[in-house]
Scaffold this motif. Structure first.
Motif, PDB file in Angstrom:
ATOM      1  N   ASN A 359       0.834  -1.207   0.000  1.00  0.00           N
ATOM      2  CA  ASN A 359       0.000   0.000   0.000  1.00  0.00           C
ATOM      3  C   ASN A 359       0.863   1.249   0.000  1.00  0.00           C
ATOM      4  O   ASN A 359       0.601   2.212  -0.723  1.00  0.00           O
ATOM      5  CB  ASN A 359      -0.926   0.022   1.224  1.00  0.00           C
ATOM      6  CG  ASN A 359      -2.116  -0.888   1.043  1.00  0.00           C
ATOM      7  OD1 ASN A 359      -2.415  -1.322  -0.074  1.00  0.00           O
ATOM      8  ND2 ASN A 359      -2.796  -1.195   2.137  1.00  0.00           N
ATOM      9  N   PHE A 360       1.923   1.227   0.828  1.00  0.00           N
ATOM     10  CA  PHE A 360       2.794   2.400   0.860  1.00  0.00           C
ATOM     11  C   PHE A 360       3.495   2.577  -0.484  1.00  0.00           C
ATOM     12  O   PHE A 360       3.504   3.672  -1.058  1.00  0.00           O
ATOM     13  CB  PHE A 360       3.834   2.292   1.986  1.00  0.00           C
ATOM     14  CG  PHE A 360       4.742   3.485   2.009  1.00  0.00           C
ATOM     15  CD1 PHE A 360       4.379   4.633   2.696  1.00  0.00           C
ATOM     16  CD2 PHE A 360       5.933   3.496   1.289  1.00  0.00           C
ATOM     17  CE1 PHE A 360       5.191   5.763   2.674  1.00  0.00           C
ATOM     18  CE2 PHE A 360       6.750   4.622   1.260  1.00  0.00           C
ATOM     19  CZ  PHE A 360       6.375   5.754   1.956  1.00  0.00           C
ATOM     20  N   MET A 361       4.085   1.500  -1.001  1.00  0.00           N
ATOM     21  CA  MET A 361       4.826   1.630  -2.264  1.00  0.00           C
ATOM     22  C   MET A 361       3.906   2.098  -3.395  1.00  0.00           C
ATOM     23  O   MET A 361       4.282   2.949  -4.201  1.00  0.00           O
ATOM     24  CB  MET A 361       5.495   0.306  -2.638  1.00  0.00           C
ATOM     25  CG  MET A 361       6.670  -0.097  -1.762  1.00  0.00           C
ATOM     26  SD  MET A 361       7.885   1.217  -1.423  1.00  0.00           S
ATOM     27  CE  MET A 361       8.317   1.746  -3.078  1.00  0.00           C
ATOM     28  N   ASN A 362       2.703   1.536  -3.450  1.00  0.00           N
ATOM     29  CA  ASN A 362       1.804   1.926  -4.539  1.00  0.00           C
ATOM     30  C   ASN A 362       1.381   3.389  -4.438  1.00  0.00           C
ATOM     31  O   ASN A 362       1.056   4.016  -5.443  1.00  0.00           O
ATOM     32  CB  ASN A 362       0.583   1.009  -4.568  1.00  0.00           C
ATOM     33  CG  ASN A 362       0.952  -0.376  -5.084  1.00  0.00           C
ATOM     34  OD1 ASN A 362       1.949  -0.532  -5.789  1.00  0.00           O
ATOM     35  ND2 ASN A 362       0.175  -1.375  -4.722  1.00  0.00           N
ATOM     36  N   SER A 363       1.412   3.932  -3.223  1.00  0.00           N
ATOM     37  CA  SER A 363       1.069   5.352  -3.075  1.00  0.00           C
ATOM     38  C   SER A 363       2.221   6.252  -3.509  1.00  0.00           C
ATOM     39  O   SER A 363       2.081   7.469  -3.541  1.00  0.00           O
ATOM     40  CB  SER A 363       0.707   5.652  -1.622  1.00  0.00           C
ATOM     41  OG  SER A 363       1.877   5.640  -0.807  1.00  0.00           O
ATOM     42  N   ARG A 365       4.049   5.719  -6.488  1.00  0.00           N
ATOM     43  CA  ARG A 365       4.401   5.516  -7.902  1.00  0.00           C
ATOM     44  C   ARG A 365       4.533   6.873  -8.594  1.00  0.00           C
ATOM     45  O   ARG A 365       3.724   7.757  -8.385  1.00  0.00           O
ATOM     46  CB  ARG A 365       3.320   4.687  -8.607  1.00  0.00           C
ATOM     47  CG  ARG A 365       3.362   3.227  -8.236  1.00  0.00           C
ATOM     48  CD  ARG A 365       2.272   2.445  -8.930  1.00  0.00           C
ATOM     49  NE  ARG A 365       0.955   2.852  -8.465  1.00  0.00           N
ATOM     50  CZ  ARG A 365      -0.184   2.254  -8.812  1.00  0.00           C
ATOM     51  NH1 ARG A 365      -0.157   1.233  -9.641  1.00  0.00           N
ATOM     52  NH2 ARG A 365      -1.333   2.672  -8.350  1.00  0.00           N
ATOM     53  N   TYR A 366       5.554   7.002  -9.414  1.00  0.00           N
ATOM     54  CA  TYR A 366       5.763   8.249 -10.155  1.00  0.00           C
ATOM     55  C   TYR A 366       6.006   7.913 -11.621  1.00  0.00           C
ATOM     56  O   TYR A 366       6.921   7.159 -11.943  1.00  0.00           O
ATOM     57  CB  TYR A 366       6.962   9.011  -9.582  1.00  0.00           C
ATOM     58  CG  TYR A 366       7.385  10.173 -10.454  1.00  0.00           C
ATOM     59  CD1 TYR A 366       6.528  11.257 -10.647  1.00  0.00           C
ATOM     60  CD2 TYR A 366       8.617  10.175 -11.100  1.00  0.00           C
ATOM     61  CE1 TYR A 366       6.900  12.321 -11.457  1.00  0.00           C
ATOM     62  CE2 TYR A 366       9.000  11.232 -11.914  1.00  0.00           C
ATOM     63  CZ  TYR A 366       8.134  12.299 -12.086  1.00  0.00           C
ATOM     64  OH  TYR A 366       8.498  13.344 -12.893  1.00  0.00           O
ATOM     65  N   ALA A 394      12.738   5.267  -4.037  1.00  0.00           N
ATOM     66  CA  ALA A 394      12.268   4.180  -3.170  1.00  0.00           C
ATOM     67  C   ALA A 394      11.831   2.994  -4.024  1.00  0.00           C
ATOM     68  O   ALA A 394      12.054   1.830  -3.664  1.00  0.00           O
ATOM     69  CB  ALA A 394      11.114   4.662  -2.293  1.00  0.00           C
ATOM     70  N   TRP A 395      11.231   3.283  -5.176  1.00  0.00           N
ATOM     71  CA  TRP A 395      10.827   2.201  -6.082  1.00  0.00           C
ATOM     72  C   TRP A 395      12.032   1.445  -6.635  1.00  0.00           C
ATOM     73  O   TRP A 395      11.935   0.258  -6.932  1.00  0.00           O
ATOM     74  CB  TRP A 395       9.957   2.755  -7.222  1.00  0.00           C
ATOM     75  CG  TRP A 395       8.503   2.605  -6.889  1.00  0.00           C
ATOM     76  CD1 TRP A 395       7.742   3.431  -6.116  1.00  0.00           C
ATOM     77  CD2 TRP A 395       7.651   1.520  -7.281  1.00  0.00           C
ATOM     78  NE1 TRP A 395       6.470   2.930  -6.003  1.00  0.00           N
ATOM     79  CE2 TRP A 395       6.382   1.766  -6.713  1.00  0.00           C
ATOM     80  CE3 TRP A 395       7.836   0.380  -8.054  1.00  0.00           C
ATOM     81  CZ2 TRP A 395       5.304   0.898  -6.888  1.00  0.00           C
ATOM     82  CZ3 TRP A 395       6.762  -0.486  -8.235  1.00  0.00           C
ATOM     83  CH2 TRP A 395       5.510  -0.222  -7.649  1.00  0.00           C
ATOM     84  N   GLN A 531       2.835  -5.970  -8.411  1.00  0.00           N
ATOM     85  CA  GLN A 531       3.375  -4.620  -8.600  1.00  0.00           C
ATOM     86  C   GLN A 531       4.763  -4.455  -7.991  1.00  0.00           C
ATOM     87  O   GLN A 531       4.977  -3.665  -7.088  1.00  0.00           O
ATOM     88  CB  GLN A 531       2.398  -3.575  -8.052  1.00  0.00           C
ATOM     89  CG  GLN A 531       1.045  -3.711  -8.735  1.00  0.00           C
ATOM     90  CD  GLN A 531       0.153  -2.519  -8.523  1.00  0.00           C
ATOM     91  OE1 GLN A 531       0.453  -1.438  -8.996  1.00  0.00           O
ATOM     92  NE2 GLN A 531      -0.937  -2.712  -7.825  1.00  0.00           N
ATOM     93  N   TRP A 532       5.688  -5.224  -8.537  1.00  0.00           N
ATOM     94  CA  TRP A 532       7.097  -5.095  -8.155  1.00  0.00           C
ATOM     95  C   TRP A 532       7.874  -4.255  -9.168  1.00  0.00           C
ATOM     96  O   TRP A 532       9.086  -4.084  -9.039  1.00  0.00           O
ATOM     97  CB  TRP A 532       7.746  -6.476  -8.040  1.00  0.00           C
ATOM     98  CG  TRP A 532       7.339  -7.214  -6.798  1.00  0.00           C
ATOM     99  CD1 TRP A 532       6.434  -8.227  -6.709  1.00  0.00           C
ATOM    100  CD2 TRP A 532       7.826  -6.992  -5.467  1.00  0.00           C
ATOM    101  NE1 TRP A 532       6.331  -8.654  -5.396  1.00  0.00           N
ATOM    102  CE2 TRP A 532       7.172  -7.908  -4.616  1.00  0.00           C
ATOM    103  CE3 TRP A 532       8.754  -6.098  -4.905  1.00  0.00           C
ATOM    104  CZ2 TRP A 532       7.413  -7.969  -3.236  1.00  0.00           C
ATOM    105  CZ3 TRP A 532       8.997  -6.161  -3.537  1.00  0.00           C
ATOM    106  CH2 TRP A 532       8.331  -7.084  -2.720  1.00  0.00           C
ATOM    107  N   ILE A 533       7.207  -3.782 -10.206  1.00  0.00           N
ATOM    108  CA  ILE A 533       7.878  -2.981 -11.233  1.00  0.00           C
ATOM    109  C   ILE A 533       7.097  -1.682 -11.405  1.00  0.00           C
ATOM    110  O   ILE A 533       5.860  -1.692 -11.398  1.00  0.00           O
ATOM    111  CB  ILE A 533       7.933  -3.737 -12.583  1.00  0.00           C
ATOM    112  CG1 ILE A 533       8.664  -5.078 -12.422  1.00  0.00           C
ATOM    113  CG2 ILE A 533       8.617  -2.892 -13.657  1.00  0.00           C
ATOM    114  CD1 ILE A 533       8.637  -5.934 -13.683  1.00  0.00           C
ATOM    115  N   LEU A 534       7.818  -0.586 -11.558  1.00  0.00           N
ATOM    116  CA  LEU A 534       7.172   0.684 -11.900  1.00  0.00           C
ATOM    117  C   LEU A 534       6.853   0.626 -13.388  1.00  0.00           C
ATOM    118  O   LEU A 534       7.733   0.763 -14.228  1.00  0.00           O
ATOM    119  CB  LEU A 534       8.111   1.851 -11.591  1.00  0.00           C
ATOM    120  CG  LEU A 534       7.505   3.240 -11.801  1.00  0.00           C
ATOM    121  CD1 LEU A 534       6.402   3.511 -10.794  1.00  0.00           C
ATOM    122  CD2 LEU A 534       8.584   4.305 -11.715  1.00  0.00           C
TER     123      LEU A 534
END
Ligand SMILES: [Zn+2]
Length: 641
Positions: A359-363, A365-366, A394-395, A531-534
């Protein structure tokens, strides 16, 4: 802001006299040759490295700074330090003699007698004036509730705004004494350990702080206010060593921040488990409230303008990533900020498992442009670009974790933490080399594309089943035009349940033929399901050649609208699709973001007027935005309260 640099042959060391022996012993114990005991030393005539007397009424400082430096090359004729022009230097000594100097263009150039390499220079600079705040503050006189409030925030180039130094994170002072005299009643928080305080005859109190670990100049700090000071205790991983947590709070904030501050010891434990023990165990960790809206990871004493858990975990993680190992220069700020931002996800993982982590990582995404490597480190705004230096950086760690696997990833971080860069500084390449050594992989392409490259891969996936064989075609493009080389997970759904396989994707078009257990019927294939890849992904309908793509999904009208309990948005999906659903207010701020992977069918999205973390939003107009497969649709809804 303008980055100034000093002659590379000066190796700056600042240290007080009584600690020389102690320091040599300390460093020997740490097996780091910061301050070789064999180096000939002469006794210092001044007891402390940075002495500052602060007059809050006149908003002036009067300082004496002792700098020690080792001559590395012959022919050195000047000691060149950074110091803001609006501070007035009244005297400079080299050893015990008055020295001539010039002070222009933010450089203090001190003439030296002929010196042979290996000589320790000792210079005392006496100066005064009103610091001119730059960057995010550097040195600020303010007041709060009628009390004087003085604080510093020197990153990236602000140390020189209030004390003369070689302002270069790749060459840290081995230690520093910070001696600050203020009107009695004010409390001074600073780095390291408070050695003592002394009352003057003139209504002043002097605080003697000493930092015995190497410290970047921009991490030297003061925070001054009539603080309430309180403590907690962190017990180290070995359960025998404990350390004081020291909190300098505004007295009227105690009730509000206490519960979150008390989580600090839990955060220390979680980070120590993953990164190795807290790096400044011999001293302390602490918080000091200050007047800037955010936080600053001053070594052993973070300055805080809030008390949210994300802020606390971010700044604490910097003690490892930023303070213990500092970016060698601000081209590589992601080694500080990307790591600290990623650590926020690590904190949520420790509390809520992988759901909280993702949840944190998905918030964060750039999908915009720009490189994480800071091409122009003279601009504070470019260095501290949140999207690149924090979120996308961070990604990079998030993606690296999946590329090398969990255990290797944390082994990399622990190896990095105990490497030759411990208590020093590092570049992207030095971190990359450690990643390669530990993982045994060539990670040049990974770092090239994500740190020095722009954008992200846009994947399109199509598949068809031919007998007992699954044919998958993945095409790739990128807004930046470059191709990414990444291992990509495929989650294959069958009547007997799903299974996952990983394929290497590196070309414009990659095709794979995967054998299936005889009799298996594939019902859906998802790319990078966790969702391990941007990236973005579009799904081409089964059996389609990619041409004449029909509309993949549709949205019906929201109802009831206006609403006060909950609103429902019906939508239907014709092909396997991934949709991002967001709630935005009229200013465009996103309050809810969720991603759904869907097989063909009809669905509903229900929203109850709350943020993603469960807080009530005020009534008003909101937009429910749905994106996926290169389409975007939005429903305007009115929330009545
Ligand atoms: Zn940070």
């Amino acid at each position: 802001m303008l980055a100034l640099s000093n002659p590379a042959w000066i190796d700056q060391i600042e240290v007080g006299p009584e600690q020389l022996r102690e320091l040599a012993v300390d460093q020997a114990r740490k097996s780091i040759n910061w301050f070789p005991a064999s180096r000939p030393l002469r006794p210092l005539t001044v007891p402390d490295a940075i002495q500052i007397t602060i007059d809050p009424t006149a908003q002036t400082i009067a300082g004496e700074v002792v700098v020690r430096a080792t001559v590395l090359d012959s022919g050195l004729s000047q000691l060149v330090l950074d110091l803001a022009d609006n501070l007035t230097v009244s005297a400079v000594q080299v050893f015990d003699s008055a020295a001539t100097f010039t002070h222009v263009n933010r450089l203090l150039s001190i003439d030296l007698p002929p010196l042979t390499p290996g000589t320790m220079i000792e210079s005392r600079i006496t100066y005064s004036g009103t610091p001119d705040p730059n960057g995010f503050g550097s040195f600020v006189f303010s007041s709060r509730n009628g009390n004087d409030h003085i604080w510093s925030l020197s990153e990236p180039y602000g140390a020189r705004d209030w004390w003369p130094c070689k302002d270069d994170p790749s060459d840290k002072p081995d230690s520093v004494n910070i001696v600050v005299t203020v009107p009695s009643g004010l409390v001074v928080a600073s780095n390291g350990v408070l050695d003592r305080t002394a009352q003057g005859n003139d209504g002043t109190t002097t605080y003697f702080w000493k930092e015995r670990y190497p410290i970047a100049t921009y991490l030297v700090s003061v925070a001054i206010y009539p603080y309430s000071v309180w403590t907690d205790t962190y017990v180290g991983l070995d359960t025998t060593q404990s350390m004081t947590l020291q909190f300098f709070s505004y007295p009227d904030h105690l009730d509000q921040l206490e519960n979150n501050y008390l989580r600090t010891k839990d955060m220390l434990h979680e980070f120590a488990l993953r990164y190795g023990e807290y790096p400044f165990m011999e001293e302390k960790y602490g918080h000091a409230e200050f007047g800037w809206g955010g936080g600053m990871e001053h070594q052993t004493i973070t300055s805080l303008g809030g008390w949210g858990l994300d802020l606390l975990s971010h700044e604490l993680a910097h003690q490892w990533w930023g303070d213990m190992i500092t970016c060698a220069d601000f081209h590589h700020i992601w080694l500080n900020e990307g790591f600290a931002t990623y650590s926020q996800a690590i904190w949520w993982e420790s509390q809520e498992g992988m759901t909280g982590y993702h949840n944190f990582m998905n918030s964060r995404r750039y999908y915009g442009g720009g490189t994480i490597y800071v091409e122009n480190p003279t601009s504070v705004n470019v260095i501290f670009n949140y999207d690149l230096s924090y979120a996308k950086a961070a990604w990079v760690l998030h993606m690296l974790r999946h590329v090398v696997g969990d255990s290797t990833f944390f082994q990399i971080l622990q190896t990095y933490a105990t490497s030759q860069y411990r208590y020093g500084s590092a570049t992207t390449e030095q971190f990359r080399d450690i990643c390669e050594t530990v993982s045994g992989r060539d990670l040049h392409p990974f770092f090239d594309q994500w740190i020095y490259g722009t954008y992200y891969p846009q994947y399109t996936l199509g598949y068809s089943q031919v007998g007992d064989s699954l044919h998958v075609e993945i095409t790739q493009s990128s807004p930046g035009g470059t191709l990414f080389s990444m291992p990509v997970d495929l989650e294959i759904h069958t009547a007997n349940g799903p299974f996952t396989t990983t394929v290497d994707v590196s070309h414009n078009v990659d095709q794979y033929r995967l054998p299936l257990t005889p009799g298996t019927q594939v019902t859906a294939v998802f790319l990078d399901p966790d969702q391990w890849i941007l990236r973005t992904v579009n799904y081409i309908p089964m059996g389609n050649d990619g041409n004449n793509l029909p509309t993949a999904w549709e949205v019906g009208p929201a109802y009831p609208n206006p609403f006060n309990g909950a609103v429902v948005v019906p939508y239907s999906v014709r092909t396997t699709t991934e949709l991002d659903i967001s709630i935005l207010d009229i200013t465009g701020r996103e309050w809810v973001t969720t991603t759904r992977r869907l097989r063909p069918g009809s669905y509903q999205f229900r929203w109850n007027g709350k943020t993603g973390d469960g807080r009530e939003l005020p009534g008003g107009v909101y937009l429910i935005r749905i994106r996926g497969n290169q389409l975007q649709k939005a429903e305007k809804v009115v929330f009545l309260k």
